[in-house]
Each structure stands twice: as structure tokens, then as C-alpha cells.
Design an enzyme around this catalytic site. Structure first.
Site, PDB file in Angstrom:
ATOM      1  N   LYS A 199      32.054 -19.855  -2.682  1.00 23.27           N
ATOM      2  CA  LYS A 199      33.017 -19.532  -1.484  1.00 23.27           C
ATOM      3  C   LYS A 199      33.157 -18.244  -1.236  1.00 23.27           C
ATOM      4  O   LYS A 199      33.218 -17.850  -0.027  1.00 23.27           O
ATOM      5  CB  LYS A 199      34.342 -20.390  -2.067  1.00 23.27           C
ATOM      6  CG  LYS A 199      35.061 -20.679  -0.779  1.00 23.27           C
ATOM      7  CD  LYS A 199      36.194 -21.160  -1.127  1.00 23.27           C
ATOM      8  CE  LYS A 199      37.238 -21.420   0.243  1.00 23.27           C
ATOM      9  NZ  LYS A 199      38.598 -21.827  -0.170  1.00 23.27           N
ATOM     10  N   GLU A 210      43.165 -10.721   1.834  1.00 20.32           N
ATOM     11  CA  GLU A 210      42.978 -10.639   0.528  1.00 20.32           C
ATOM     12  C   GLU A 210      41.544 -10.003   0.103  1.00 20.32           C
ATOM     13  O   GLU A 210      40.983 -10.331  -0.805  1.00 20.32           O
ATOM     14  CB  GLU A 210      42.806 -12.195   0.121  1.00 20.32           C
ATOM     15  CG  GLU A 210      44.216 -12.891   0.069  1.00 20.32           C
ATOM     16  CD  GLU A 210      44.412 -14.311  -0.363  1.00 20.32           C
ATOM     17  OE1 GLU A 210      44.981 -14.655  -1.265  1.00 20.32           O
ATOM     18  OE2 GLU A 210      43.327 -15.331   0.196  1.00 20.32           O
ATOM     19  N   ASN A 251      33.425 -13.644   7.020  1.00 24.29           N
ATOM     20  CA  ASN A 251      34.726 -13.025   7.571  1.00 24.29           C
ATOM     21  C   ASN A 251      34.949 -11.584   7.919  1.00 24.29           C
ATOM     22  O   ASN A 251      35.386 -11.386   8.882  1.00 24.29           O
ATOM     23  CB  ASN A 251      35.892 -13.334   6.406  1.00 24.29           C
ATOM     24  CG  ASN A 251      36.111 -14.859   6.292  1.00 24.29           C
ATOM     25  OD1 ASN A 251      35.242 -15.827   6.593  1.00 24.29           O
ATOM     26  ND2 ASN A 251      37.286 -15.289   5.744  1.00 24.29           N
ATOM     27  N   LEU A 264      50.254 -23.564   1.331  1.00 19.48           N
ATOM     28  CA  LEU A 264      49.551 -24.309   0.190  1.00 19.48           C
ATOM     29  C   LEU A 264      50.542 -25.079  -0.722  1.00 19.48           C
ATOM     30  O   LEU A 264      50.548 -26.325  -0.916  1.00 19.48           O
ATOM     31  CB  LEU A 264      48.305 -23.795  -0.269  1.00 19.48           C
ATOM     32  CG  LEU A 264      47.212 -23.887   0.290  1.00 19.48           C
ATOM     33  CD1 LEU A 264      45.960 -23.468  -0.732  1.00 19.48           C
ATOM     34  CD2 LEU A 264      46.722 -25.215   0.971  1.00 19.48           C
ATOM     35  N   GLY A 291      55.763 -20.231  -4.716  1.00 20.17           N
ATOM     36  CA  GLY A 291      55.280 -19.890  -3.400  1.00 20.17           C
ATOM     37  C   GLY A 291      55.563 -21.283  -2.472  1.00 20.17           C
ATOM     38  O   GLY A 291      54.632 -22.290  -2.780  1.00 20.17           O
ATOM     39  N   SER A 335      39.886 -16.984   8.304  1.00 18.20           N
ATOM     40  CA  SER A 335      41.112 -16.552   7.735  1.00 18.20           C
ATOM     41  C   SER A 335      41.432 -15.070   7.782  1.00 18.20           C
ATOM     42  O   SER A 335      42.472 -14.688   7.936  1.00 18.20           O
ATOM     43  CB  SER A 335      41.490 -17.297   6.517  1.00 18.20           C
ATOM     44  OG  SER A 335      40.253 -16.634   5.528  1.00 18.20           O
TER      45      SER A 335
END
Ligand code: NAP
Length: 305
Positions: free
Chosen positions: A184, A264, A192, A13, A9, A252
Site C-alpha cells: 500500500k 502523512e 499520491n 475512521l 481519535g 488522500s
């Protein structure tokens, strides 16, 4: 001779890691989706990292999944929803004892990969570094941060942490990586989805303190029920602190929705709701936010998972 870092990928990142490892003189290879992506990559001069406004290009080698070389260390830098299938394309190349370093946000994708490769050592990561793509093969280093790495089933730190030190990748070996990932996830669930529902920056949630507090109370109950009491400690205080400290930022998930990208959600809010259901825990506000969020995604023509 150092072990090659195969990086699966070449997004935000993946590029952030590949360029810093390559800059330190370490062997790095990028695994791209297919021959078309490889051809596009080869037409560029390499991977470009923009740091403090200055761009540097690194000629990291690229290859496709069907290249023959065995893989001993793989950094999985795909989105959570792509991780399992992307690694599956490499199955025949994974050497016995391969190390898989999983950078995905949320929970669920790491266990799915680990269950598929019992012979692999799976290292989970949680990162506060921030980066975004501003062109093909070009990434902006937007937020300096830290990456915690850990292996819940094997507490010994791997020797390649020296590579991260050499590459200037701030990191720490964590004996409680699951606590970090759950914490997290809880912060993400409290902030979010609401920024998407209210179409606001993180700071806009200061006008919805009651709703945030109710979600924090339910998430605290969930974490305790899931055997994560340390991740539950003072959750609301930290959520409020994050909302204040990042008041000007868009979350995000907000950014994904605004750019019509898949979110996600399955590894964040949906994972939390499923964990609650498994424990027969009724968390009406969390469930209601999930339903509203899915409605919002569907209304925008985005995947509900
Ligand atoms: P990203 O920029 O979308 O990059 C994902 C990359 O994975 C893309 O380059 C994509 O290829 C590639 N990919 C997908 N399937 C593949 C396959 N089968 N074979 C090869 N490559 C494949 O995502 P990201 O922002 O780096 O995020 C990665 C993970 O890190 C996410 O879970 C995210 O939540 C987490 N994270 C990100 C940040 C950040 O600041 N970006 C911070 C903390 C955590 P194409 O280019 O061909 O589409």
C-alpha cells in the site's frame, strides 16, 4: 462481559469503527483530546454516521485521557503523526497485556508505538474503507472496503474478531500484514505525490505514464531490498490498474493539501526515501519527487513532515 473498545481519535475512521461496534451492542468508549473536546462532544447527541445518505446518531460514551479506568483494548485511530504522542498520554492506563490496534496509513508510526510499549500486543491494520468528516462528530461512510489485521510477531488471531463480525466490519486476519502495508505504501508513493505535483485527479496521471513507470521500477527495487519481494510483484501493473479504476478520485494526499491539512508524508514517501538511504540504494526519481513535494508543501505553508 466483553472487553471495552477504547477508541482513541473520534475522526473519520475512529467514528466509523465506534458507531458500528456500538450499533452491535458492544461496549465502546471514545477518548477525546481534552476537556474542551469532551464538552463539545457532550453538547452533541453522540456520534453520527451517514451511510447511503441516511444519518444515525449513536450515544457512545466519551472521556478524556486522564479518566481512571484501565484500558485493555485500544483502537488507535489518529493520524500517523499523532499516534505515538496520543498513546503516550494514556500510558498509566494501559493494562498489562493491553492490545493496541493501529489503523495508521503508511509505515513507521506502528513501530514507534510498538517500541514504546513492549508489554503490549500491537496489531497492525491496513484498510480500504473510506470515510470523511462533514461536521464535528459526524462522518460520512464514503467507500465500502476491507480491513486486514495482523501481528507480525504473533500469528494467532485474537478472539475479538468475533466483535468485528457482529459489528459488520469486513475484515480478514492476515499472516503477511507487513507485505500489505509495504504494498500500500508503494502504491501511495507512485500515485499520491504526483497528483499533488500535477494538481490532478488520479486519472490525470495517465498523461505521465513514463514518470509513473520509472517510480514503479525504483519502488520495486526498494521493496526487494527491504525483504518484501511479494509486495514488489507486478507493482507497475497494479499502479496502472488503480490509476484507471480511481481515475475520477482525488488522492488522500491531494485532498489534504487542497484543504491545507498536514499530510502523512513522513510515513509514506519520506519513509520510502529513508529506507532506501539505510540500504545505500540510489533512487534518483523517488528522491526528486520527494524534494519537489516538500518544496510544494513549504510553498503552501504546510509542514514538510
Ligand atoms: P482524522 O479524521 O483526522 O481523525 C483523527 C482523529 O484523531 C481526530 O479526531 C483527532 O482529534 C484525533 N486525535 C489526534 N490526536 C489526539 C489525541 N492526542 N487524543 C485524542 N484524539 C486525538 O483521520 P482519519 O481520516 O480517521 O485517519 C486516521 C488514520 O487512518 C490515518 O493514518 C489515515 O491515513 C488512515 N486511513 C484513513 C482512511 C479514511 O478514509 N479516512 C482510510 C484508510 C486509512 P480532533 O478531532 O480533536 O482533531
Amino acid at each position: 462481559m466483553s472487553t471495552t473498545w477504547h477508541i482513541l481519535g473520534a475522526g473519520s475512521l475512529g467514528t466509523l469503527w465506534a458507531t458500528r461496534l456500538a450499533r452491535a451492542g458492544l461496549p465502546v468508549k471514545l477518548i477525546l483530546r481534552d476537556a474542551a473536546r469532551l464538552a463539545s462532544y457532550q453538547a452533541a447527541d453522540g456520534l453520527t454516521l451517514v451511510e447511503h445518505g441516511v444519518a444515525h446518531t449513536y450515544p457512545v460514551l466519551g472521556e478524556t485521557p486522564d479518566s481512571p479506568e484501565p484500558i485493555h483494548r485500544l483502537l488507535v485511530a489518529c493520524k500517523a503523526y499523532d499516534a505515538q504522542s496520543a498513546v503516550a498520554h494514556l500510558q498509566s492506563r494501559l493494562a498489562p497485556g493491553v492490545e493496541l490496534i493501529l489503523l495508521q496509513n503508511g509505515l513507521g508510526s506502528q513501530d514507534a508505538v510498538a517500541a514504546q510499549y513492549p508489554q503490549a500486543r500491537c496489531i497492525f491494520a491496513s484498510s480500504t474503507e473510506g470515510a470523511f468528516r462533514d461536521g464535528d462528530w459526524r462522518v460520512v461512510f464514503a467507500g465500502h472496503g476491507y480491513t486486514w489485521l495482523g501481528d507480525a510477531s504473533h500469528p494467532t488471531a485474537p478472539v475479538w474478531l468475533d466483535d468485528l463480525r457482529a459489528a459488520g466490519i469486513p475484515h480478514e486476519w492476515s499472516s503477511d500484514i507487513l507485505t500489505r502495508l509495504w504494498r500500500k505504501l508503494a502504491l501511495n508513493c507512485a500515485i499520491n505525490p504526483l497528483t499533488v505535483l500535477y494538481q490532478c485527479r488520479n486519472g490525470g496521471l495517465q498523461a505521465h505514464q513514463c514518470e509513473v513507470a520509472t517510480l514503479c521500477a525504483e519502488l520495486t527495487e526498494l521493496l526487494q531490498c527491504c525483504g518484501q519481494p511479494a509486495a514488489a510483484q507486478d507493482l507497475q501493473t497494479e499502479v496502472e490498474r488503480v490509476i484507471q479504476a480511481t481515475a475520477a478520485n482525488y488522492s488522500s494526499m491531494y485532498q489534504d493539501v487542497a484543504s491545507a491539512r498536514r499530510t502523512e508524508i513522513s510515513y509514506l514517501l519520506s519513509y520510502a526515501c529513508q529506507a532506501a538511504a539505510r540500504h545505500r540504494l540510489t533512487l534518483p526519481h523517488l528522491q526528486q519527487v520527494y524534494t519537489r513535494l516538500v518544496d510544494q508543501l513549504v510553498a503552501r505553508g504546510l509542514p514538510r513532515d
